[in-house]
Write a protein that holds these residues in place. Structure first.
Motif, PDB file in Angstrom:
ATOM      1  N   ILE A 431       0.864  -1.176   0.000  1.00 18.30           N
ATOM      2  CA  ILE A 431       0.000   0.000   0.000  1.00 18.30           C
ATOM      3  C   ILE A 431       0.902   1.228   0.000  1.00 18.30           C
ATOM      4  N   HIS A 432       0.794   2.052  -1.019  1.00 18.35           N
ATOM      5  CA  HIS A 432       1.647   3.235  -1.144  1.00 18.35           C
ATOM      6  C   HIS A 432       0.968   4.434  -0.475  1.00 18.35           C
ATOM      7  N   LEU A 433       1.667   5.009   0.510  1.00 15.22           N
ATOM      8  CA  LEU A 433       1.073   6.063   1.342  1.00 15.22           C
ATOM      9  C   LEU A 433       2.045   7.211   1.567  1.00 15.22           C
ATOM     10  N   SER A 434       2.745   7.605   0.510  1.00 15.60           N
ATOM     11  CA  SER A 434       3.803   8.607   0.653  1.00 15.60           C
ATOM     12  C   SER A 434       3.291   9.970   1.112  1.00 15.60           C
ATOM     13  N   GLU A 435       2.006  10.250   0.878  1.00 17.30           N
ATOM     14  CA  GLU A 435       1.478  11.568   1.239  1.00 17.30           C
ATOM     15  C   GLU A 435       1.046  11.664   2.701  1.00 17.30           C
ATOM     16  N   TYR A 436       1.244  10.588   3.465  1.00 18.05           N
ATOM     17  CA  TYR A 436       0.796  10.598   4.856  1.00 18.05           C
ATOM     18  C   TYR A 436       1.961  10.398   5.809  1.00 18.05           C
ATOM     19  N   ASN A 437       1.871  11.047   6.955  1.00 17.07           N
ATOM     20  CA  ASN A 437       2.865  10.898   8.016  1.00 17.07           C
ATOM     21  C   ASN A 437       2.384   9.829   8.989  1.00 17.07           C
ATOM     22  N   TRP A 438       3.203   8.828   9.204  1.00 12.80           N
ATOM     23  CA  TRP A 438       2.785   7.682  10.020  1.00 12.80           C
ATOM     24  C   TRP A 438       2.590   8.034  11.497  1.00 12.80           C
ATOM     25  N   LEU A 439       3.051   9.231  11.902  1.00 14.66           N
ATOM     26  CA  LEU A 439       2.870   9.665  13.288  1.00 14.66           C
ATOM     27  C   LEU A 439       1.808  10.758  13.435  1.00 14.66           C
ATOM     28  N   ASN A 440       1.049  10.993  12.389  1.00 16.76           N
ATOM     29  CA  ASN A 440       0.042  12.051  12.444  1.00 16.76           C
ATOM     30  C   ASN A 440      -1.235  11.537  13.120  1.00 16.76           C
ATOM     31  N   PHE A 441      -1.281  11.664  14.428  1.00 22.01           N
ATOM     32  CA  PHE A 441      -2.454  11.224  15.177  1.00 22.01           C
ATOM     33  C   PHE A 441      -3.575  12.274  15.152  1.00 22.01           C
ATOM     34  N   PHE A 442      -3.388  13.282  14.319  1.00 24.03           N
ATOM     35  CA  PHE A 442      -4.400  14.332  14.187  1.00 24.03           C
ATOM     36  C   PHE A 442      -5.036  14.281  12.794  1.00 24.03           C
ATOM     37  N   LEU A 443      -5.264  13.073  12.314  1.00 21.62           N
ATOM     38  CA  LEU A 443      -5.833  12.866  10.987  1.00 21.62           C
ATOM     39  C   LEU A 443      -7.239  13.449  10.880  1.00 21.62           C
ATOM     40  N   THR A 444      -7.554  13.960   9.712  1.00 20.55           N
ATOM     41  CA  THR A 444      -8.920  14.393   9.436  1.00 20.55           C
ATOM     42  C   THR A 444      -9.751  13.168   9.050  1.00 20.55           C
ATOM     43  N   PRO A 445     -11.066  13.262   9.136  1.00 24.63           N
ATOM     44  CA  PRO A 445     -11.915  12.149   8.678  1.00 24.63           C
ATOM     45  C   PRO A 445     -11.620  11.760   7.228  1.00 24.63           C
ATOM     46  N   GLN A 446     -11.359  12.760   6.381  1.00 26.53           N
ATOM     47  CA  GLN A 446     -11.069  12.466   4.975  1.00 26.53           C
ATOM     48  C   GLN A 446      -9.768  11.690   4.825  1.00 26.53           C
ATOM     49  N   ASP A 447      -8.766  12.026   5.645  1.00 23.82           N
ATOM     50  CA  ASP A 447      -7.508  11.287   5.618  1.00 23.82           C
ATOM     51  C   ASP A 447      -7.743   9.811   5.919  1.00 23.82           C
ATOM     52  N   LYS A 448      -8.559   9.537   6.912  1.00 23.76           N
ATOM     53  CA  LYS A 448      -8.838   8.155   7.294  1.00 23.76           C
ATOM     54  C   LYS A 448      -9.523   7.395   6.159  1.00 23.76           C
ATOM     55  N   ILE A 449     -10.502   8.051   5.537  1.00 21.07           N
ATOM     56  CA  ILE A 449     -11.192   7.432   4.413  1.00 21.07           C
ATOM     57  C   ILE A 449     -10.212   7.165   3.274  1.00 21.07           C
ATOM     58  N   ASN A 450      -9.372   8.133   2.967  1.00 20.31           N
ATOM     59  CA  ASN A 450      -8.423   7.986   1.865  1.00 20.31           C
ATOM     60  C   ASN A 450      -7.455   6.831   2.096  1.00 20.31           C
ATOM     61  N   MET A 451      -6.979   6.681   3.336  1.00 18.94           N
ATOM     62  CA  MET A 451      -6.083   5.572   3.652  1.00 18.94           C
ATOM     63  C   MET A 451      -6.796   4.230   3.467  1.00 18.94           C
ATOM     64  N   PHE A 452      -8.012   4.143   3.940  1.00 15.26           N
ATOM     65  CA  PHE A 452      -8.790   2.923   3.795  1.00 15.26           C
ATOM     66  C   PHE A 452      -8.966   2.587   2.318  1.00 15.26           C
ATOM     67  N   VAL A 453      -9.244   3.596   1.510  1.00 13.76           N
ATOM     68  CA  VAL A 453      -9.409   3.399   0.067  1.00 13.76           C
ATOM     69  C   VAL A 453      -8.126   2.850  -0.549  1.00 13.76           C
ATOM     70  N   LYS A 454      -6.993   3.424  -0.170  1.00 11.90           N
ATOM     71  CA  LYS A 454      -5.719   2.954  -0.718  1.00 11.90           C
ATOM     72  C   LYS A 454      -5.459   1.492  -0.350  1.00 11.90           C
ATOM     73  N   GLY A 455      -5.845   1.116   0.864  1.00  7.48           N
ATOM     74  CA  GLY A 455      -5.699  -0.273   1.263  1.00  7.48           C
ATOM     75  C   GLY A 455      -6.578  -1.187   0.432  1.00  7.48           C
ATOM     76  N   ALA A 456      -7.811  -0.764   0.206  1.00 15.44           N
ATOM     77  CA  ALA A 456      -8.746  -1.555  -0.597  1.00 15.44           C
ATOM     78  C   ALA A 456      -8.242  -1.709  -2.025  1.00 15.44           C
ATOM     79  N   GLN A 457      -7.726  -0.636  -2.592  1.00 15.88           N
ATOM     80  CA  GLN A 457      -7.239  -0.697  -3.967  1.00 15.88           C
ATOM     81  C   GLN A 457      -5.989  -1.564  -4.088  1.00 15.88           C
TER      82      GLN A 457
END
Length: 503
Positions: A431-457
Motif C-alpha cells: 500500500i503506497h502512502l507517501s502523502e501521509y505521516n505515520w505519526l500524524n495522530f491528528f488525521l482528518t476524517p477524509q484522511d482516514k477514508i483515503n487511507m482505507f481506500v488505498k488499502g482496498a485498492q
C-alpha cells in the motif's frame, strides 16, 4: 478517488465501506473472477462455507494501520479468512483485533473499523500539553521545520538587534545626551528579552528532564493501553489463555481442496506480536514467550503485549514488565535456552517491535511442509516519498535521510529473509502512502477514508494478480532445493531459523 461528499467529524463503518472507490475496488475483483469464468482460488484450505484460509502478516506503520483494514476488508469480502496472524506496532493492533473479534470463520474488518471509528486518535498523544502542541505542529505542517528555523533565526536577529542598539546608544549618549532615554529603553528591552529567553530555556530543560524521568518517552501511552485492554475485554479476552483460545479456535468443516501429505496437521491458529526488549537486546514474540517473564501464564495482561509492540521510541514511553522472578531456576533456564542469556533480567523494557522486525513474515515458514496448503500473505506499508526513494542520495531531504537510516535498521532482518526466500514476495501486497505521516495522530476524517481506500485498492491489485498455483509450485521448489542443500546430518526438523539457510 474518495467520495466528494462532506464527511461528519465522527465517522461510521458505512462511511468507509460504502465509499465509491472501495465499492469499485470490490467490483473489479469480482469481475476478474466471474461466475462460470476463472475461479477465485487463493488457498487449498477451506471451511464448510468454502471460505479460503491464509496466514497473514501486517506491517507496522503508526496511523497508516487504517490502510491495513481497507486491505483486509477486500480480502474478507472475497471469502478469505485467517489461520495464523502476526504483526508489529500498528500491524499488531490490527492483528489483535482480528484475532479477538467474532469467530474465525466470520469477517472481522467491519468490527475493526467500528473500534477505529470510536477511537479518538488525538487522545493517543497523551503527554505534556506543550509536547502535544509541538508534535501536532511538527507532524501536521509540512513546513514546520522551515518555520522553526525562521523562529530561531528571528530570536537571534532580535537579540543581535537589541545588543547593537545597547552599544550604539550607550556610546552615542555621551555626545548626544538626549538619546539617553533610548539607551535606557534598549537596556530594559534587552533585559526583559533575556529574561524571557532564560524562562524559555529553563522550561525546555525542565521538559527534557521530564522526558528523561519518563523513560525518554513524550507520551505515557496509558490511553492506548486502556483502549486496547477494553477492546480485548469487550471480546471476552481477559488473559493470555483467553487470547490463545481465540487464536487457536477450531474452524468448522475445515478441509483441503486437494490432497496433501500433511493433511490438516499444523493448521491450528495462533497469534504473534513482535516487540524489542532493550535490557537483553532481543526480539520478543508475544504471547509465545510469556514464560520468560512469569511462572504462571495468566499473570501477564495481553494488552501489555500490544502496548509493547507499538512503543515508538521517544514518541511513547517504553513498556516495562517488572518483578520478573529472575532468581527462579526455571526462569533462568528458559532465558538460557531461548536466548543464551546467563542471567535473567529483573525488569524488561520494551520498545516498538519495528526496531528489529517490522514485517515478520519469516514466522510462518515451516520447512517440514514441502507442498504448501495455504499461502503466507503480507501487507506492506510504503510511506517513503518519491524523492527520498531515489538512488541519488544527494537529493534526499533531511527527513528522507533519517527515514532511510531508520528503515535500513528496522527492515534489514525481514528483508534478509525475503532475499533468501523470494517466493514469499509473491504473497505480499504493498500500500503506497507517501502523502501521509505515520505519526500524524491528528488525521482528518477524509484522511482516514483515503487511507482505507488505498488499502482496498492495493488488495484489489494483489488479488487480481496473485496466482496460487504458481506460488505453490515456487514454494515446493524452494523446499526441495533446501532439502538438497542441507548437510546429510541435518533434516528439516532441525531447522530453527530458515532465514539463515542459503536457499
Amino acid at each position: 478517488m474518495p467520495n466528494k461528499k462532506t464527511l461528519p467529524p465522527t465517522l461510521t463503518v458505512n462511511d468507509f465501506i460504502t465509499n465509491t472507490a472501495v465499492q469499485q475496488a470490490l467490483s473489479d475483483v469480482k469481475a476478474a473472477f466471474p461466475p462460470g469464468g476463472k475461479p477465485f482460488i487463493i488457498s487449498d484450505v477451506l471451511d464448510a462455507n468454502n471460505n479460503q484460509y491464509v496466514n497473514l502478516v501486517q506491517k507496522g506503520g503508526g496511523v497508516l494501520g487504517i490502510a491495513l483494514v481497507g486491505y483486509t476488508y477486500i480480502l474478507e469480502q472475497m471469502g478469505v479468512r485467517f489461520v495464523r496472524l502476526a504483526g508489529t506496532s500498528a500491524g499488531a493492533i490490527n492483528t489483535a483485533l482480528i484475532t479477538v473479534i467474532g469467530n474465525k470463520d466470520e469477517p472481522k474488518s467491519t468490527g475493526v473499523l467500528d473500534a477505529i471509528c470510536k477511537l479518538e486518535f488525538f487522545k493517543l498523544v497523551d503527554g505534556h500539553p506543550v509536547a502535544k502542541w509541538i508534535i501536532k505542529k511538527f507532524i501536521t505542517h509540512e513546513n514546520f521545520v522551515a518555520k522553526l528555523k525562521k523562529w530561531v533565526l528571528g530570536i537571534v536577529i532580535i537579540l543581535l538587534g537589541l545588543a547593537t542598539g545597547d552599544f550604539v546608544f550607550l556610546g552615542l549618549q555621551y555626545k548626544v545626551p538626549s538619546v539617553s532615554f533610548l539607551t535606557k529603553t534598549f537596556f530594559m528591552l534587552t533585559g526583559i528579552y533575556l529574561l524571557l529567553l532564560f524562562i524559555l530555556f529553563y522550561y525546555t530543560a525542565a521538559l527534557m528532564q521530564r522526558l528523561k524521568n519518563s523513560g525518554y518517552g513524550i507520551n505515557p501511552g496509558d490511553y492506548f493501553y486502556d483502549w486496547i485492554k477494553g477492546q480485548l475485554l469487550d471480546n471476552g479476552v481477559k488473559n493470555i489463555t483467553d487470547l490463545n483460545n481465540k487464536a487457536s479456535a477450531p474452524v468448522a468443516g475445515m478441509h483441503l481442496r486437494v490432497a496433501n501429505p500433511e493433511g490438516l496437521n499444523g493448521l491450528e491458529g495462533d497469534v504473534t506480536f513482535i516487540t524489542s526488549e532493550l535490557v537483553t537486546q532481543n526480539k520478543i514474540q508475544f504471547p509465545e514467550m510469556w514464560y520468560l517473564f512469569r511462572k504462571d501464564i495468566d499473570e501477564l495482561q495481553p494488552a501489555g503485549f500490544i502496548r509493547a509492540s507499538m512503543s515508538i521510541p521517544i514518541f511513547f514511553e517504553s513498556y516495562f514488565i517488572s518483578g520478573i522472578p529472575c532468581t527462579d531456576e526455571g526462569i533462568k533456564q528458559k532465558w538460557a535456552d531461548t536466548f543464551g542469556e546467563e542471567e535473567a533480567p529483573s525488569t524488561a523494557r520494551f520498545v516498538d517491535g519495528g526496531i528489529l522486525s517490522n514485517f515478520p513474515i519469516n514466522l510462518f515458514y515451516n520447512p517440514k511442509v514441502l507442498t504448501p496448503r495455504l499461502p503466507s500473505l503480507g501487507i506492506d506499508l510504503d510511506d517513503s516519498a518519491v524523492s527520498d526513494k531515489a538512488n541519488h542520495a544527494e537529493n534526499w531531504s533531511p527527513l528522507g535521510y533519517f527515514s532511510r537510516m531508520f528503515n535500513t535498521i528496522r527492515d534489514y532482518y525481514d528483508k534478509d529473509f525475503l532475499l533468501k526466500n523470494k517466493v514469499y514476495k509473491k504473497g505480499i501486497g504493498t500500500i503506497h502512502l507517501s502523502e501521509y505521516n505515520w505519526l500524524n495522530f491528528f488525521l482528518t476524517p477524509q484522511d482516514k477514508i483515503n487511507m482505507f481506500v488505498k488499502g482496498a485498492q492495493a488488495a484489489k491489485d494483489f488479488l487480481i494478480s496473485f496466482d496460487w498455483e504458481a506460488y505453490k509450485e515456487s514454494r515446493s521448489t524452494m523446499s526441495e532445493k533446501l532439502m538438497q542443500e542441507l548437510p546429510k546430518n541435518v533434516t528439516a526438523n532441525t531447522i530453527i531459523n530458515p532465514s539463515t539457510v542459503n536457499v
